[in-house]
Design a protein around this motif. Structure first.
Motif, mmCIF file in Angstrom:
data_model
loop_
_atom_site.group_PDB
_atom_site.id
_atom_site.type_symbol
_atom_site.label_atom_id
_atom_site.label_comp_id
_atom_site.label_asym_id
_atom_site.label_seq_id
_atom_site.Cartn_x
_atom_site.Cartn_y
_atom_site.Cartn_z
ATOM 1 N N GLY A 173 0.824 -1.197 0.000
ATOM 2 C CA GLY A 173 0.000 0.000 0.000
ATOM 3 C C GLY A 173 0.861 1.250 0.000
ATOM 4 O O GLY A 173 2.084 1.211 0.083
ATOM 5 N N ARG A 174 0.225 2.347 -0.093
ATOM 6 C CA ARG A 174 0.910 3.626 -0.135
ATOM 7 C C ARG A 174 1.176 4.112 1.284
ATOM 8 O O ARG A 174 0.269 4.135 2.110
ATOM 9 C CB ARG A 174 0.019 4.611 -0.877
ATOM 10 N N PRO A 175 2.422 4.524 1.596
ATOM 11 C CA PRO A 175 2.700 5.013 2.942
ATOM 12 C C PRO A 175 1.913 6.293 3.237
ATOM 13 O O PRO A 175 1.600 7.058 2.329
ATOM 14 C CB PRO A 175 4.199 5.290 2.945
ATOM 15 N N GLY A 176 1.626 6.493 4.499
ATOM 16 C CA GLY A 176 0.885 7.671 4.916
ATOM 17 C C GLY A 176 1.693 8.954 4.785
ATOM 18 O O GLY A 176 2.909 8.951 4.530
ATOM 19 N N PHE A 177 1.024 10.063 4.980
ATOM 20 C CA PHE A 177 1.627 11.390 4.840
ATOM 21 C C PHE A 177 2.852 11.558 5.733
ATOM 22 O O PHE A 177 3.905 12.025 5.297
ATOM 23 C CB PHE A 177 0.578 12.458 5.173
ATOM 24 N N PHE A 178 2.721 11.170 7.007
ATOM 25 C CA PHE A 178 3.818 11.388 7.939
ATOM 26 C C PHE A 178 5.027 10.527 7.594
ATOM 27 O O PHE A 178 6.172 10.959 7.731
ATOM 28 C CB PHE A 178 3.374 11.151 9.383
ATOM 29 N N ARG A 179 4.796 9.309 7.120
ATOM 30 C CA ARG A 179 5.907 8.454 6.707
ATOM 31 C C ARG A 179 6.631 9.075 5.507
ATOM 32 O O ARG A 179 7.843 9.136 5.451
ATOM 33 C CB ARG A 179 5.391 7.063 6.370
ATOM 34 N N TRP A 201 8.611 12.114 6.743
ATOM 35 C CA TRP A 201 9.803 11.707 7.480
ATOM 36 C C TRP A 201 10.883 11.197 6.523
ATOM 37 O O TRP A 201 12.058 11.531 6.659
ATOM 38 C CB TRP A 201 9.476 10.650 8.518
ATOM 39 N N ASP A 202 10.472 10.392 5.571
ATOM 40 C CA ASP A 202 11.423 9.889 4.588
ATOM 41 C C ASP A 202 12.075 11.041 3.813
ATOM 42 O O ASP A 202 13.275 11.019 3.555
ATOM 43 C CB ASP A 202 10.740 8.923 3.615
ATOM 44 N N ALA A 203 11.280 12.062 3.472
ATOM 45 C CA ALA A 203 11.832 13.213 2.744
ATOM 46 C C ALA A 203 12.800 14.009 3.629
ATOM 47 O O ALA A 203 13.880 14.417 3.187
ATOM 48 C CB ALA A 203 10.690 14.102 2.260
ATOM 49 N N ILE A 204 12.452 14.199 4.904
ATOM 50 C CA ILE A 204 13.294 14.971 5.823
ATOM 51 C C ILE A 204 14.577 14.211 6.139
ATOM 52 O O ILE A 204 15.655 14.788 6.203
ATOM 53 C CB ILE A 204 12.523 15.286 7.139
ATOM 54 N N SER A 205 14.473 12.919 6.329
ATOM 55 C CA SER A 205 15.635 12.108 6.734
ATOM 56 C C SER A 205 16.518 11.712 5.550
ATOM 57 O O SER A 205 17.543 11.080 5.730
ATOM 58 C CB SER A 205 15.194 10.877 7.503
ATOM 59 N N GLY A 206 16.125 12.061 4.336
ATOM 60 C CA GLY A 206 16.931 11.787 3.169
ATOM 61 C C GLY A 206 16.736 10.379 2.593
ATOM 62 O O GLY A 206 17.511 9.944 1.751
#
Length: 120
Positions: free
Chosen positions: A104-110, A113-118
Motif C-alpha cells: 500500500g501507499r505510505p501515509g503522509f507522515f511516513r 519523514w522519509d523526505a526529511i531524513s533523506g
C-alpha cells in the motif's frame, strides 16, 4: 406517565420495562439492553413498539435521558422516536489481518519523514 420509581443503572433494566418519549408517550417495552458490563459501557436499548412481531427499534445510549426501576425516558419526542431504526448487525466489529497492512501507499507522515531524513 406512571411512577417510574427510583433512578437505576442500565444493568438493572429488565425485559418488558416501558420506554417513554420525552413528551411522556409510551413507545413500547424493552426487549434488550445493549452493553458491555465488563467495560461499564452502555450502548443503547432495543424496544418493541408493537404487540406482535416486527416492531423492534434501536435507540442509541446518548438518546436515553433517564433510566428508572420501572421505565426508561428518552431525550427525543414521540415524533422523532417514530423514525428510529430497526436494530441491525453490530457494525462495530472489524477484522484486520496482516495482509491488510502489507504494502500500500505510505501515509503522509511516513512520506514526510522519509523526505526529511533523506530516505527519498
Amino acid at each position: 406517565m406512571e411512577d417510574l420509581g427510583e433512578p437505576t443503572s442500565y444493568l438493572a433494566v429488565g425485559k418488558g420495562v416501558p420506554v417513554y418519549s420525552s413528551d411522556g408517550k409510551k413507545l413500547g417495552r424493552v426487549v434488550r439492553v445493549l452493553s458491555a458490563p465488563k467495560l461499564d459501557m452502555f450502548d443503547g436499548v432495543i424496544f418493541d413498539t408493537t404487540a406482535g412481531p416486527g416492531g423492534h427499534r434501536f435507540v442509541d445510549a446518548p438518546e436515553v435521558a433517564d433510566i428508572h426501576e420501572r421505565g426508561i425516558v428518552l431525550k427525543i419526542d414521540a415524533e422523532q422516536a417514530a423514525s428510529l431504526p430497526a436494530p441491525g448487525a453490530n457494525p462495530g466489529a472489524v477484522s484486520v489481518n496482516p495482509a491488510d497492512l502489507v504494502g500500500g501507499r505510505p501515509g503522509f507522515f511516513r512520506r514526510a519523514w522519509d523526505a526529511i531524513s533523506g530516505k527519498r
